[in-house]
Structure formats: C-alpha cells, structure tokens
Design a protein around this motif. Structure first.
Motif, PDB file in Angstrom:
ATOM      1  N   PRO A 495      -3.025 -17.725   2.396  1.00  0.00           N
ATOM      2  CA  PRO A 495      -2.111 -16.709   1.853  1.00  0.00           C
ATOM      3  C   PRO A 495      -2.815 -15.375   1.592  1.00  0.00           C
ATOM      4  O   PRO A 495      -4.037 -15.312   1.580  1.00  0.00           O
ATOM      5  N   PHE A 496      -2.034 -14.350   1.372  1.00  0.00           N
ATOM      6  CA  PHE A 496      -2.568 -13.049   0.985  1.00  0.00           C
ATOM      7  C   PHE A 496      -1.974 -12.628  -0.350  1.00  0.00           C
ATOM      8  O   PHE A 496      -0.860 -13.017  -0.701  1.00  0.00           O
ATOM      9  N   ALA A 497      -2.756 -11.824  -1.046  1.00  0.00           N
ATOM     10  CA  ALA A 497      -2.350 -11.427  -2.394  1.00  0.00           C
ATOM     11  C   ALA A 497      -1.685 -10.051  -2.386  1.00  0.00           C
ATOM     12  O   ALA A 497      -1.999  -9.225  -1.530  1.00  0.00           O
ATOM     13  N   PRO A 498      -0.807  -9.831  -3.354  1.00  0.00           N
ATOM     14  CA  PRO A 498      -0.204  -8.505  -3.483  1.00  0.00           C
ATOM     15  C   PRO A 498      -0.901  -7.664  -4.556  1.00  0.00           C
ATOM     16  O   PRO A 498      -1.365  -8.185  -5.564  1.00  0.00           O
ATOM     17  N   ALA A 499      -0.967  -6.366  -4.304  1.00  0.00           N
ATOM     18  CA  ALA A 499      -1.327  -5.423  -5.361  1.00  0.00           C
ATOM     19  C   ALA A 499      -0.045  -4.694  -5.706  1.00  0.00           C
ATOM     20  O   ALA A 499       0.710  -4.299  -4.808  1.00  0.00           O
ATOM     21  N   VAL A 500       0.231  -4.532  -7.003  1.00  0.00           N
ATOM     22  CA  VAL A 500       1.508  -3.936  -7.423  1.00  0.00           C
ATOM     23  C   VAL A 500       1.259  -2.868  -8.490  1.00  0.00           C
ATOM     24  O   VAL A 500       0.391  -3.030  -9.351  1.00  0.00           O
ATOM     25  N   ALA A 501       2.010  -1.789  -8.399  1.00  0.00           N
ATOM     26  CA  ALA A 501       1.936  -0.765  -9.441  1.00  0.00           C
ATOM     27  C   ALA A 501       2.432  -1.379 -10.749  1.00  0.00           C
ATOM     28  O   ALA A 501       3.489  -2.018 -10.773  1.00  0.00           O
ATOM     29  N   ILE A 502       1.683  -1.175 -11.814  1.00  0.00           N
ATOM     30  CA  ILE A 502       1.910  -1.864 -13.093  1.00  0.00           C
ATOM     31  C   ILE A 502       3.363  -1.822 -13.565  1.00  0.00           C
ATOM     32  O   ILE A 502       3.914  -2.835 -13.988  1.00  0.00           O
ATOM     33  N   GLU A 503       3.994  -0.656 -13.459  1.00  0.00           N
ATOM     34  CA  GLU A 503       5.333  -0.519 -14.046  1.00  0.00           C
ATOM     35  C   GLU A 503       6.390  -1.323 -13.279  1.00  0.00           C
ATOM     36  O   GLU A 503       7.473  -1.580 -13.805  1.00  0.00           O
ATOM     37  N   VAL A 550      -1.368 -12.098  -8.143  1.00  0.00           N
ATOM     38  CA  VAL A 550      -1.026 -10.681  -8.338  1.00  0.00           C
ATOM     39  C   VAL A 550      -2.228  -9.854  -8.784  1.00  0.00           C
ATOM     40  O   VAL A 550      -3.007 -10.289  -9.621  1.00  0.00           O
ATOM     41  N   GLN A 551      -2.333  -8.638  -8.254  1.00  0.00           N
ATOM     42  CA  GLN A 551      -3.249  -7.656  -8.840  1.00  0.00           C
ATOM     43  C   GLN A 551      -2.434  -6.506  -9.403  1.00  0.00           C
ATOM     44  O   GLN A 551      -1.686  -5.839  -8.681  1.00  0.00           O
ATOM     45  N   LEU A 552      -2.575  -6.274 -10.695  1.00  0.00           N
ATOM     46  CA  LEU A 552      -1.927  -5.123 -11.322  1.00  0.00           C
ATOM     47  C   LEU A 552      -2.796  -3.892 -11.075  1.00  0.00           C
ATOM     48  O   LEU A 552      -4.024  -3.964 -11.185  1.00  0.00           O
ATOM     49  N   VAL A 553      -2.149  -2.789 -10.771  1.00  0.00           N
ATOM     50  CA  VAL A 553      -2.893  -1.544 -10.562  1.00  0.00           C
ATOM     51  C   VAL A 553      -2.224  -0.440 -11.374  1.00  0.00           C
ATOM     52  O   VAL A 553      -1.002  -0.265 -11.299  1.00  0.00           O
ATOM     53  N   SER A 554      -3.033   0.267 -12.140  1.00  0.00           N
ATOM     54  CA  SER A 554      -2.498   1.402 -12.899  1.00  0.00           C
ATOM     55  C   SER A 554      -3.328   2.634 -12.576  1.00  0.00           C
ATOM     56  O   SER A 554      -4.402   2.529 -11.969  1.00  0.00           O
ATOM     57  N   GLY A 573      10.185   2.056  -0.555  1.00  0.00           N
ATOM     58  CA  GLY A 573      10.915   1.632  -1.754  1.00  0.00           C
ATOM     59  C   GLY A 573      10.287   0.446  -2.455  1.00  0.00           C
ATOM     60  O   GLY A 573      10.893  -0.147  -3.352  1.00  0.00           O
ATOM     61  N   VAL A 574       9.071   0.073  -2.070  1.00  0.00           N
ATOM     62  CA  VAL A 574       8.401  -1.106  -2.642  1.00  0.00           C
ATOM     63  C   VAL A 574       6.960  -0.734  -3.030  1.00  0.00           C
ATOM     64  O   VAL A 574       6.160  -0.414  -2.145  1.00  0.00           O
ATOM     65  N   PRO A 575       6.608  -0.783  -4.309  1.00  0.00           N
ATOM     66  CA  PRO A 575       5.246  -0.406  -4.716  1.00  0.00           C
ATOM     67  C   PRO A 575       4.279  -1.585  -4.653  1.00  0.00           C
ATOM     68  O   PRO A 575       3.519  -1.856  -5.591  1.00  0.00           O
ATOM     69  N   VAL A 576       4.343  -2.324  -3.557  1.00  0.00           N
ATOM     70  CA  VAL A 576       3.520  -3.527  -3.397  1.00  0.00           C
ATOM     71  C   VAL A 576       2.840  -3.463  -2.024  1.00  0.00           C
ATOM     72  O   VAL A 576       3.494  -3.161  -1.023  1.00  0.00           O
ATOM     73  N   LEU A 577       1.544  -3.757  -2.003  1.00  0.00           N
ATOM     74  CA  LEU A 577       0.816  -3.831  -0.731  1.00  0.00           C
ATOM     75  C   LEU A 577       0.078  -5.158  -0.629  1.00  0.00           C
ATOM     76  O   LEU A 577      -0.304  -5.740  -1.648  1.00  0.00           O
ATOM     77  N   MET A 578      -0.085  -5.637   0.593  1.00  0.00           N
ATOM     78  CA  MET A 578      -0.965  -6.785   0.814  1.00  0.00           C
ATOM     79  C   MET A 578      -2.399  -6.296   0.622  1.00  0.00           C
ATOM     80  O   MET A 578      -2.783  -5.276   1.182  1.00  0.00           O
TER      81      MET A 578
END
Lengths: 621, 67
Positions: A495-503, A550-554, A573-578
């Motif tokens: 699998p691969f993980a997502p990085a997501v903008a904190i909010e 998940v990786q939270l990114v701020s 429209g999606v603040p998520v990256l592999m």
C-alpha cells in the motif's frame, strides 16, 4: 553541553548530536553509505553531525554508546547454555580451589564451545565489540574517559520520553531484544524515568512478530511493515491459535510459548517444526502474493493465478492474526503502563512502536495522547543514548521536545548544481519562489505525473515525510500499481500512504487530529480508517481494509509540502497526495541530490524537484 | 602478523583476561564462566578473528540479529 550519541554494530548504525539539550543533527549511516541497514561504525553520520553543528570532536564533551555490549554477551552465553546445558560449572566466585579443578591444562580444551557461541565470539573479536569504549576511543582518537554507554532499553526509554513534549507520561519500549530486556514499562516525570516492569528474553513481542515475518517470506528487520500491509487482505482466522502462544499477565507482562520459536540461539530460522505443524508450510520468499486477479502480473495464467490466490489468502489470514494479537499485546502493555503512571500520556519506542496499526488503535480506542519517537528502532537510540546521558548522568535540565523530524542532511544549492551538471540532465526549470514551484508541480501531479520531491533537511526515521519523498495523485485509481510496478519495482500488494493538509484530515479520515506537532500522525506512524465516502475519492492510498497510514502536514510542520498540498487541492479539490519514500526496492532513502538524480535516472519518476529546480526526465546524449 | 605471533597471542590473552575481570566485576557470571572455562580456546578464536579480513558476514536475512 555537547553529547554525541552512537548506535552501531548490530543494525541501523546512526549518530546524533545533542547541544545544550537540543538535537541539532541526527543521521543514519545507510543514507550516506547507501547500504541498507548499514551497521558499521557510523563515521559518515558523525562527520555530518559535527559539520552541521560547525564543531569538531574536540568540542564534544561526551560520547555515549546505546547499549551495554558485555551484558549482551552475557545474555548470549546464558541463552546458549539454556539450549545446550553445559557440564557442571564453577560458581562465579572463582575460588582458587575451583580454579584448579576446572581450568583447562595447557594445550587442551575443557569442552567444545557450542557452534553458535563460537560464531558469536569470533564475530565479536573480529568487529571489536567486547570493549566498545576502547573501540570508539580508537576510531575517533578521543580519550577513553570521554566515552561511556547506557543500557539498550534505557536508550529507548530516553528516546521515547525526553524527546516528547510531556512532563509526565507512561513509557513503553518494545523490541526484539536488547541486552536481556525485550520490553520495559516505566514512568517518566520531568527529568526522571522510573522503571516499573521489565520483560526479558525469551519472551519478546518483537521476536514473535519477526518469526511470523520470516515465515511469511520477508526479511526480518525489514519486512515487518510488509506483514502489516499483508494483514489488510486477510481475516484473523488463526487468532485463537496465535493467542495460545501468548499469555498476558496481570502485572502487565506477558510470556511467549517457546515450543514454536527459536529465540535463544537462532541461526537459520526463528520458528520450529512445531510452528510449521500448526500453521503449515512457510511462504516462499519473493513468491507472488495477490488476493484478487487484478493484482497479478498480466503474464500469469489462470491455473497459476488460482493457486496464488488460494495460498495468498492463507498467508494473509496468518498476517491478520499475528497483527491482531500484537495489537492486543501492545494495548495490554500500554494499559498497565498508563495505569501505573496515572496519565493518558504515553511514549513509545523500540522497533515494535513502528507498528502503525497498533498505534492507531491506541489513539482511537485507548484514547491515549501518544508520542512515538519517529526513529523508534535502534537508529533512534543514538538520540536516546545522548538524551539518557544528558539527564541521568550529566544531570542537565530537561531537553527541548522533539518538534521536527527533519534532522538530516540539508539540501545545498551548490550540491544541486554540481550533481545536475555531472548527471547529464539538461532540461531544467527554475522556479522563482515556493508558490510558483508548488503551482507548477501540482499541475504535473494533477496530470498524472510521478514526482521525486527533495526539500530541506532529510527525515530522521524510516518514513518519508515530504523531504525525500516520491509523490503522486492519490485520486488516480491506477496510481498504486503504476508506482509499485514502474517506479519502485516492488510487490504489487504494497500500500501507499497519504499526506493530508491538517485542516482537511477529519474530512477524509476517522480520527481526531491532535494539534501537537509531535503527534504520531505528523511522523506517519498511525493507521486510521478512511471515511467511507472518501474511499473512492482517494483510492490509490486507501488500503484493502479501508485504512491508511496518514501523514498530517501543516504550514508549521513542513511549509513547502503544505503549500504543494494546497496547490494540488486548487487543481483537483483534494488536499491529499500519495507520499512514499524516495528509494527503490532494497535501497536506502535518497539523501543527497546525487542520490536523487541516480534514482531518478533509473526509475519511472517523471519529474525530479530539487529545492526550486525541476529536472525533467530527458538527458542530453 | 600470523597466528603464531607471540605478540598477537599475548595481546589477545591480555584482552580475554581483561574481559574476564570486567565480567566478574560487573556481575556478568555467564560470560565470566565462559571466558574462564574456555580461556585458551577463546584466545584462539580471538587470534583467528583478528587475522581475518573484515568483510562482514551477513546473518540469515530471516533471523533477527541478536548478536
């Protein structure tokens, strides 16, 4: 006070420099030597730490090694004697009378040394492991008085607690084995750490998990996260069988039934014939694994596919079972630790703390405020050893909490220029500012490109956190296969993980984001469910069981990466990256621009971003 | 230096003796007994190991390195 912490000799050599309670640099030798899990004396990591601090060895007040080598040797002799009971021995007093009775005469041996112990003794002489203080003193040309060591789990305890932001916390360390200990429960308060419970070999969660890792065809100390990934494809059908191997004690400890394992003197395999009798034949390393036809390579025929699918389900069920039991064991240890400490603050270290599925459950089900040292394995003990000395021996004030995992090599503009010049890549795009860079790269990602992303200082620990990462569009359902197959050349089920903008985190994942920037999710160390309505939105990072690491990114934790996520959101429209580590299968993560360009040149990455320079995949001939 | 070098033998013997003393002092009884009972053989192992080229012998990738 300047303290250099070292970890080497067994696996994952590393160095870390603590200056007045602040970790100014930490590096793992494999990143510099390019040898995965490099265990040799971490000379390059030491040089990097000193260079980063602008000092030399004369400026270092003390050097600390991460474990007690002689105590470890004592354990190895003890373990061998359990397996092969020796002839009657002299008591430890060594009276002259006994001495004369048992001492071998000149030219003869009292008895044969067991082969395992012979091999260990040989290896320890060869690599100067017996007298670690002398070795370090000789390697670095420093006086012996400047060098000392702390116990293995003291290093883990210190790495877990002193680098956290908690004034008081329960601490749990769990690994394969240190000297004798395999897990410790302790309470941290200010600058003190009080041990409450130790679990010793042969009872070990880490070794239990490693035995299943080997059985499932993966390399120990490397493939454990593949077992976690495999678990998602199975059902815990064998949980009762695995549970029978584990006894949970009321005092928070546990015991492992030894009939299935060879933990004391392992040489070829860590599990026994009894294990095979209970769980069947071991999976052949490198054999195909797939639980659905679409995950198999196109050239596999129908009959072969059926066989692979059937055996894969069995192994996936076993992986799910050992994973579930490991989580129960971790929850058991942490519950006791929290009860002893009287707090929900919990710090973890040791290799088992990298079990992000267990960490997710601790957060969601246990309601714990968790801190997991980002380099929780033995490399992290370079910081742990230095931190332990700082507080417990030097008696210094509490060190600064650990708010950034970016402690590795910086990205130097001159290095970028020189590496590009030598590489032959000549189609470059220079971006004037982070915003321009983010917008352009977001455009590539939205168009389906795979990006090598190298920014700022490298990460400390095994996870890529947006400093040495490969990034791709999480909304593209084909992206998992593309990156596994064409970019990283690894197993298709991974699998691969997502990085997501904190909010946006709670919109996509089922957990309550912690505002502490040292929460496990900032270090990609906890798995949480993807919200059902979002699984089809981010399919390439939604694992088979509907979860994601998940990786939270701020803006605070990593500004350029956060800017890129926001720019991607404006496009898709999606603040998520592999987000996956920038390396190929079997290689360490890239460190320098030169490493990145080499990997870029032999993989299917479309664009390489080095700081504000974008390199395309065309080379001038 | 070869395996019959008196200097190497003396150095290794002294090293094993120091280790034995440290083990006794620090209460590592298992290691102390081992070093005491197999003293001569351990010295021989030590000499052979010191003369060997330092190419790392990798353990089985399927076994946790406990050394």
């Amino acid at each position: 006070m300047r303290i250099l912490g070292l970890s080497f000799g067994f696996h994952d050599a590393a160095a870390a420099l603590l200056v007045d309670g602040h970790v100014v640099a930490a590096g793992q030798e494999e990143r510099f030597s390019r040898i995965k899990h490099d265990a040799t004396f971490p000379r390059m990591s030491i040089d990097f730490c000193l260079r980063q601090a602008g000092i030399d060895l004369n400026d270092v007040d003390h050097i600390v090694y991460y474990e007690n080598a002689l105590k470890k040797f004592d354990r190895i002799v003890w373990a061998t004697s359990i397996r092969q009971p020796p002839k009657p021995q002299a008591p430890s007093t060594f009276s002259s009378k006994l001495r004369s009775l048992i001492a071998p005469k000149r030219g003869e041996h009292a008895e044969n040394i067991p082969r395992y112990l012979h091999s260990v003794t040989h290896s320890w002489f060869k690599w100067d492991k017996f007298d670690i203080v002398s070795k370090i003193s000789a390697e670095l040309g420093v006086p012996r008085e400047k060098v000392s060591y702390v116990d293995h789990h003291d290093s883990h305890l210190a790495a877990a607690f002193y680098t956290s932001s908690f004034d008081r916390a329960a601490i749990v360390t769990m690994d394969g084995v240190g000297e004798y200990e395999t897990a410790v429960i302790a309470v941290g308060d200010g600058t003190s750490i009080e041990r409450k419970l130790s679990i010793n070999l042969p009872h070990s969660i880490g070794l239990l998990y490693s035995a299943f890792t080997a059985f499932l065809g993966f390399e120990v100390n490397e493939g454990e996260y593949k077992v976690m990934g495999m678990a998602a494809f199975g059902q815990p059908k064998y949980q009762d069988e695995v549970r029978k191997l584990i006894t949970l004690r009321d005092d928070g400890g546990f015991e492992i039934d030894q009939s299935c394992f060879e933990f004391l003197t392992p040489t070829t395999l860590p599990y026994t014939e009894e294990f095979v009798r209970r769980f069947g034949a071991a999976r052949v390393p490198e054999s195909e694994f797939a639980t659905q036809r679409s995950d198999l390579p196109d050239d596999v025929g129908e009959a072969e596919a059926d066989e692979i699918l059937s055996s894969s389900r069995h192994y996936a069920d076993l992986a799910a079972s050992v994973q579930l039991c490991t989580e129960e064991l971790v929850l058991h240890l942490v519950a006791k630790a929290a009860s002893l400490a009287g707090t929900r603050n919990v710090c973890l270290a040791g290799g088992v703390a990298l079990n992000s599925l267990a960490n997710g459950r601790l957060i969601r089900e246990g309601g714990y405020n968790l801190f997991v040292h980002p380099s929780a394995g033995d490399a992290g003990n370079a910081i742990g050893a230095a931190a332990s000395y700082h507080h417990r021996i030097a008696g210094q004030a509490r060190m600064k909490s650990f708010d950034s995992p970016y402690l590795g090599s910086p990205l130097d503009e001159t290095d970028i220029r020189q590496a590009i010049e030598k590489s032959g890549f000549d189609e470059l795009i220079e971006c004037d500012g982070d915003h321009v860079l983010a917008e352009r790269v977001a455009g590539y990602l939205a168009d389906g490109a795979v990006i090598g992303w190298v920014q700022g200082r490298a990460e400390w620990g095994p996870r890529a956190l947006g400093a040495r990462s490969i990034l791709a569009d999480a909304t593209n359902p084909n992206m998992k296969r593309i990156v596994n197959e064409r970019v990283k050349f690894r197993e298709l089920f991974r699998p691969f993980a997502p990085a997501v903008a904190i909010e946006a985190a709670r919109d996509y994942f089922e957990f309550e984001p912690d505002m502490r920037t040292d929460a496990p999710e900032y270090f990609m160390l906890a798995v949480h469910p993807v919200r059902v309505d979002k699984m089809s939105v981010i399919p390439s990072v939604t694992h088979a069981d509907g979860t994601a690491r998940v990786q939270l990114v701020s803006a605070l934790s990593n500004a350029p990466f956060y800017g890129l996520l926001k720019a991607f959101e404006r496009r898709k429209g999606v603040p998520v990256l592999m987000n996956t580590s920038f390396n190929l299968r079997g290689e360490p993560m890239v460190d320098s621009p030169r490493d990145a360009l080499r990997t870029f040149s032999i993989s299917g990455i479309d664009y390489l971003v080095l700081g504000r320079t974008i390199v395309t995949s065309r080379v001038s001939l | 230096m070869d395996k019959n070098s008196p200097e190497l033998t003396a150095t290794t013997q002294a090293e094993v003796l120091r280790l034995l003393e440290r083990c006794k002092k620090e209460g590592f009884d298992h290691a102390a007994r081992f070093l005491f009972r197999h003293n001569q053989e351990i010295v021989e192992i030590g000499i052979a190991a010191k003369l060997e080229p330092k190419a790392r012998d990798l353990p089985s990738p399927f076994v946790y390195s406990m050394q």
